[in-house]
Every structure is written in C-alpha cells, then in structure tokens.
Design a protein around this motif. Structure first.
Motif, PDB file in Angstrom:
ATOM      1  N   ASP A   1       0.861  -1.176   0.000  1.00 26.65           N
ATOM      2  CA  ASP A   1       0.000   0.000   0.000  1.00 26.65           C
ATOM      3  C   ASP A   1       0.898   1.227   0.000  1.00 26.65           C
ATOM      4  OD1 ASP A   1       0.799   0.624   2.641  1.00 26.65           O
ATOM      5  OD2 ASP A   1      -1.002  -0.222   3.556  1.00 26.65           O
ATOM      6  N   LEU A   2       0.315   2.412  -0.072  1.00 27.66           N
ATOM      7  CA  LEU A   2       1.124   3.617  -0.226  1.00 27.66           C
ATOM      8  C   LEU A   2       1.760   4.089   1.079  1.00 27.66           C
ATOM      9  CD1 LEU A   2      -0.893   5.619  -2.887  1.00 27.66           C
ATOM     10  CD2 LEU A   2       0.875   3.867  -3.172  1.00 27.66           C
ATOM     11  N   ASN A   3       1.553   3.322   2.152  1.00 26.94           N
ATOM     12  CA  ASN A   3       2.252   3.588   3.413  1.00 26.94           C
ATOM     13  C   ASN A   3       3.404   2.612   3.627  1.00 26.94           C
ATOM     14  OD1 ASN A   3       0.586   5.773   4.353  1.00 26.94           O
ATOM     15  ND2 ASN A   3      -1.016   4.256   4.787  1.00 26.94           N
ATOM     16  N   GLY A   4       3.655   1.774   2.609  1.00 24.97           N
ATOM     17  CA  GLY A   4       4.787   0.854   2.689  1.00 24.97           C
ATOM     18  C   GLY A   4       4.478  -0.487   3.322  1.00 24.97           C
ATOM     19  N   ASN A   5       3.188  -0.791   3.540  1.00 27.39           N
ATOM     20  CA  ASN A   5       2.806  -2.082   4.115  1.00 27.39           C
ATOM     21  C   ASN A   5       2.641  -3.109   3.006  1.00 27.39           C
ATOM     22  OD1 ASN A   5       2.465  -1.036   6.870  1.00 27.39           O
ATOM     23  ND2 ASN A   5       0.703   0.052   6.020  1.00 27.39           N
ATOM     24  N   ILE A   6       3.225  -4.286   3.189  1.00 31.82           N
ATOM     25  CA  ILE A   6       3.133  -5.335   2.185  1.00 31.82           C
ATOM     26  C   ILE A   6       1.706  -5.876   2.138  1.00 31.82           C
ATOM     27  CG2 ILE A   6       3.915  -7.118   3.805  1.00 31.82           C
ATOM     28  CD1 ILE A   6       4.778  -7.007   0.060  1.00 31.82           C
ATOM     29  N   LEU A   7       1.165  -5.993   0.931  1.00 32.54           N
ATOM     30  CA  LEU A   7      -0.181  -6.524   0.736  1.00 32.54           C
ATOM     31  C   LEU A   7      -0.127  -7.985   0.298  1.00 32.54           C
ATOM     32  CD1 LEU A   7      -1.746  -3.477  -1.165  1.00 32.54           C
ATOM     33  CD2 LEU A   7      -2.013  -4.064   1.263  1.00 32.54           C
ATOM     34  N   TRP A   8       0.739  -8.273  -0.656  1.00 34.46           N
ATOM     35  CA  TRP A   8       0.927  -9.642  -1.127  1.00 34.46           C
ATOM     36  C   TRP A   8       2.219  -9.720  -1.936  1.00 34.46           C
ATOM     37  CZ3 TRP A   8       1.220  -9.368  -6.349  1.00 34.46           C
ATOM     38  CH2 TRP A   8       0.401  -8.451  -7.030  1.00 34.46           C
ATOM     39  N   LYS A   9       2.679 -10.930  -2.141  1.00 31.22           N
ATOM     40  CA  LYS A   9       3.823 -11.167  -3.023  1.00 31.22           C
ATOM     41  C   LYS A   9       3.611 -12.509  -3.705  1.00 31.22           C
ATOM     42  CE  LYS A   9       6.509 -12.381   1.112  1.00 31.22           C
ATOM     43  NZ  LYS A   9       7.732 -12.094   1.896  1.00 31.22           N
TER      44      LYS A   9
END
Length: 411
Positions: free
Chosen positions: A90-98
């Motif tokens: 997300d635009l706060n640097g939190n990983i969503l998926w990989k």
C-alpha cells in the motif's frame, strides 16, 4: 417509458465510466513512457539533509527494477528464495501480497555481478503484467496477486536470453500485450492480454533483444510498435506484425541500449551509448508510419540507460562527463549544461530529478530556460549499483537501490 430509457442511459453511462476507470495504465517512466510525471506543488528547495523520508523497506532482494504506483498500490519486482517475485505494497509501505514468477536471474561470469530484478510492472485496470529476468511474462490479479496466465519468452516463444537477461517493461493496448523475445525467428510477439494467447509472431529485424522498454505510436492509419534491438531502432505494424522500417544505430556493438525512444509527432528521439555509434538521434516518422528519415545525430551526447526527457523543445540528457545537457531539439547542438551526476533523469512540476550512479539525488528547477540547483542528498540504504529509475507520484519520490525501496515527501 421515459423512466426505462433514463435507466438504460444511466446503466450505459455507468458502464462506460467503469470501463474508462478500469483502463487507466500505470507503467514504466510515467503515463507516456517519457519520464514526465504530472505533478504540482513540489518543493523548489530540498532541506540540507534531503526531503523527509516517509518509509522504507529492505526486503526486496537484489535488482534494479523501478516501482510503478497506482491510485492505491505500489508494485515492484523483487527476489526471494531464488525466485522472481511481484510485490504489492500500500502507499504507506505495508506489504499486501507477493507472488512468485519463476526463477530469478543470477547471471553467469561477468553478468553474475548484476543479479536480480530488472523490469517495471505494467498495470491496466485490475491486471498486472510483470517479466522476470529470465523472460517469464505473467499476468496477475492486482488485488490478490493470483497468477492469471504466463508465457515463457525463451521456451514458448523461442527467444534469446542475452548475457544480462530480460529488462523490458512490456507495453499494452486495449486488447494486447507486446513483448520482445528477441529470437531469430520470433523477435516480437503480440499476445492477448486477457489470456496470453499468441495473436502474431514477427521476425521483425531478426536481431537479438536488448534492454529497451518499447513504446506504441498511434497514427491515423496504423499503430506502430517501436523498440531498440542490439543494432537497430525499428518499427513494427501492430495489426500485422510486419516490419515497417529499421535504422542502424550501432556501427559496431560496444555499448548498451536501455533507453526507451520518445515520440513527439512527427519526430522520434533515441539516445544510445555505443563507442562507434550515433549517440543521440532524431528521426522523422512518416505520416503513415512506414518509414523514418534521419534529421540529425549528435555522437558526443551519449547515455546507455539513464533515460532522457523532451521538454520545452529541448532534450535533457546526462552524460558520463558528469553534465546534465540541454540540447536544441531542432539542431541537436548542446545549448547549455550544468554539473550533475551521470544517471537517471525524470521530470515533474517544471523540475528535473537526477539519480546518479554514485547514489546522489539532485534537484534542478527549470526557470527561464535555465537549470538551477535546488537540492542534493545521497541514497544511503541498499547495496550494489544505483541504476534504478526514480518515480514521482502524489508528491512522493520513490527510489529503489538493490534490496531497498525508499519513499520521500517532496511536496
């Protein structure tokens, strides 16, 4: 009856609106692949120690791939456990998926010094197209990371894996995704972007692939795919796959070609770095796209992979003698130059940002046809070479350095 007609019109308008929204394209070096970002209100002076760092991560693995930023996500190719992976934040640097995309490029011999991710994803609606350094082109769901289809450019399309791997950031249109396997018989391919099925295969120049991300030029009579191979800049008819023209940019191969061409009707600009090549080139594309004509060349202004910007009827290019050059679009002569690191150049809000191969990040304000310094800081996180292209989105400057990705507030 009027109520029914009104409801029908409303449904049609909502469908058109949703379709238009779903077709927003987020891609390599901005909307038009020209290194220009539509921003406003950016800082004209950076603090002495650089802009405010909003967030960072050091978990991407090795590579040089730049990110792409949508309205609410950041997508970037990285490496984990020997696999090429597409990361979504997300635009706060939190990983969503990989999501994995085959084995990662590791190189052999000299190229083993430059392992990892290379290309920038292309996002259209809810579909993400990403390429691994070994040439696996896959389509993923933007929201979940689920793989929708994949094509191996080496095994399926008989492509040529050059010494440093695939670095192309693929280009798309309404129906198709275009890729450059670079094989002798299948140089360029057009795939259905919803299924991955092959629409056509083109021998084109028969020349091997290099590291350029292509562009599409829409003309009244046809659409043209334009890219750069090992020896040529060339154009292919998007409808048929027929080679329209090729222009020799390398007298003999010495340098690397990694800069996307820039088109401003009716001219096409290319910047290369061959020792015996043509340097910066201006070509005139015919009205029907069937041919090109050389307008000028400047063999002194060379850049292998830092990109360049066309603005205010001028070209802005960094060179290895550590200058940011201002070139006359009409003649190709250098009008002026300022001291700058050699590296990657982007433009936003009448400002140039140069990310040097030495890790320096410089701001230049473009005022009254002059470049005025506005700040300098160094990227300290990450490792290996500083090769990644900067990205500016929503007042934030993003730079990848090896395993690190950093986001600074520049608004």
């Amino acid at each position: 009856m009027k109520k029914i007609n009104f409801l029908c019109c409303l449904v049609v308008l909502l469908f058109i609106s949703q379709f238009a929204i779903s077709q927003n394209v987020y891609q390599w070096r901005g909307t038009d692949r020209d290194g220009k970002y539509a921003e406003s209100g950016l800082l004209t002076e950076w603090p002495e120690d650089g802009p405010q760092l909003l967030w960072s991560t050091e978990n991407l693995g090795p590579g040089y791939a730049a990110p792409v930023i949508t309205s609410d996500k950041l997508l970037i190719v990285g490496v984990e456990d020997g696999l090429s992976k597409l990361f979504a934040f997300d635009l706060n640097g939190n990983i969503l998926w990989k999501t994995p995309n085959g084995k990662s490029f590791v190189g052999d011999g000299f190229s083993a010094r430059f392992p990892g991710a290379r290309s920038t994803p292309t996002v259209v609606g809810n579909m993400v197209y990403a390429t691994s350094g070994l040439g696996r082109l896959a389509c993923f769901d933007l929201n979940t990371g689920k793989e929708l289809w994949a094509v191996d450019m080496v095994n399926d399309l008989k492509g040529y894996l050059n010494e440093f791997g695939y670095a192309e950031s693929v280009v798309v249109d309404e129906r198709a995704v275009y890729c450059f396997p670079g094989g002798k018989d299948i140089s360029v391919a057009k795939l259905d972007r919803f299924s991955g099925e092959t629409i056509w295969k083109s021998e084109a120049t028969g020349d091997t692939t290099h590291f350029v991300s292509p562009i599409l030029v829409n003309l009244p009579s046809r659409k043209v795919f334009i890219s750069v191979s090992r020896h040529y800049v060339f154009g292919v008819d998007c409808a048929s796959g027929d080679l329209l023209w090729k222009y020799d940019i390398a007298m003999r191969y010495d340098g690397d070609h990694a800069n996307s061409p820039v088109y401003k009707a009716p001219y096409l600009y290319v910047v290369t770095n061959d020792d015996k090549g043509k340097g910066t080139v201006k070509l005139e594309l015919s009205a029907d796209g069937s041919s090109v004509k050389e307008v000028w060349t400047n063999e002194e202004v060379k850049n292998n992979m830092g990109g360049f910007v066309l603005h205010d009827n001028k070209l802005f290019v960094t060179t290895e003698n550590k200058y940011l050059n201002i070139m006359d679009q009409e003649t190709g002569s250098v009008l002026d130059k300022v001291r700058s690191s050699f590296g990657c150049t982007v433009f936003a809000d009448n400002k140039f940002i140069v990310y040097g191969t030495n890790g320096d990040v410089r701001l230049f304000n473009y005022e009254n046809e002059n470049l005025n310094p506005g700040g300098l800081f160094k990227v300290s996180m990450g490792s290996r070479e500083h090769f990644s292209h900067p990205v500016v989105a929503n007042g934030v400057l993003y730079i990848r350095h090896g395993e690190a990705l950093l986001a600074w507030n520049i608004k």
